[in-house]
Design an enzyme around this catalytic site. Structure first.
Site, PDB file in Angstrom:
ATOM      1  N   ASP A  19      55.788  37.845  24.611  1.00 61.84           N
ATOM      2  CA  ASP A  19      54.385  38.173  24.391  1.00 61.84           C
ATOM      3  C   ASP A  19      53.696  38.120  25.755  1.00 61.84           C
ATOM      4  OD1 ASP A  19      51.834  38.465  23.044  1.00 61.84           O
ATOM      5  OD2 ASP A  19      51.575  36.310  23.323  1.00 61.84           O
ATOM      6  N   ASP A  21      49.565  37.887  26.489  1.00 66.02           N
ATOM      7  CA  ASP A  21      48.407  36.981  26.531  1.00 66.02           C
ATOM      8  C   ASP A  21      48.739  35.634  25.894  1.00 66.02           C
ATOM      9  OD1 ASP A  21      45.816  38.904  27.164  1.00 66.02           O
ATOM     10  OD2 ASP A  21      47.404  39.953  26.101  1.00 66.02           O
ATOM     11  N   ASP A 182      53.051  32.669  21.834  1.00 64.49           N
ATOM     12  CA  ASP A 182      52.185  31.515  21.601  1.00 64.49           C
ATOM     13  C   ASP A 182      51.600  31.456  20.202  1.00 64.49           C
ATOM     14  OD1 ASP A 182      50.487  33.795  22.307  1.00 64.49           O
ATOM     15  OD2 ASP A 182      48.842  32.356  22.297  1.00 64.49           O
TER      16      ASP A 182
END
Length: 229
Positions: A19, A21, A182
């Site tokens: 991922d 961000d 995240d």
């Protein structure tokens, strides 16, 4: 601390799908400023940064819709989305940085050691052009075989299409692949594609990893190198 919730052998991993961000980059402030600039432009009250940060992860349209409220009419939503994308395009690198330790981790993973060199890719729900621009501008471009965004495919994460495309392009098998992110969106993406999953608790949405646990959980970027090297 590295915490395994479903044990697997990290040395079998050939492909890492990251991922962007909240995983590789801390883009929180630029996203907050861009959302609030959009709200100001349309005469709406600004939102607290933590609230905006909690909206990140499902792509720009969802971010803007959440900021406006679900009752926003479609013409207004589309105008606000267009303004947000234009503003963010100009300000995406005002404050965005790579998380401390990520450059060293990527360099370590990219170097072949005992025939364990990994391929790496980025799969974000952020639009593809700013995703690619940010990866290049922050010096990470050479590490990744591909950088895909939320508008690269007909569907976004957690749909497995993007991950499955990367598997097909690299020739990696699902059981040889680790999805790293995240939020629960990343974990669900990995599950839907049959991949192993790694959650990072330093990002934007660690609370969602409690609801949707990954196979392994790490607290800092450097632990990823420890896990895989």
């Amino acid at each position: 601390m590295i915490r395994f919730l479903r044990p697997f052998d990290p040395h079998t991993i050939r492909l890492l799908i990251f991922d962007l961000d909240g995983t590789l980059i801390d883009s929180r402030l630029d996203l907050i400023h861009s959302v609030n600039a959009t709200l100001r432009h349309f005469g709406r009250p600004e939102l607290e940064g933590e609230i905006i940060a909690s909206y990140v992860g499902d792509g720009a349209p969802t971010l803007v819709r959440r900021a406006l409220g679900e009752s926003a009419e479609e013409p207004f939503f589309h105008a606000a989305l267009e303004y947000f994308l234009g503003y963010y395009r100009l300000h995406k690198l005002d404050h965005t940085t790579v998380y401390e330790g990520i450059p060293q981790v990527l360099a370590s993973l990219a170097n072949a050691q005992n025939d364990r060199q990994r391929l790496m890719a980025v799969l974000s729900n952020k639009p593809v052009r700013p995703s690619q621009d940010i990866v290049q501008a922050l010096g990470m471009g050479n590490y990744f075989v591909s950088v895909y965004g939320g508008n690269s495919f007909a569907t976004k994460k957690p749909d497995p299409l993007g991950a499955e495309t990367i598997l097909r392009e690299t020739g990696a098998r699902p059981e040889e692949t680790l999805m790293i992110g995240d939020s629960s969106v990343d974990v669900l993406t990995g599950r839907n594609a049959g991949l192993w999953t790694c959650g990072v608790s330093y990002g934007f949405a660690p609370h969602t990893l409690e609801e949707t646990p990954p196979d392994v959980l790490i607290e800092g970027p450097r632990e990823l190198a420890t896990l895989l090297t």
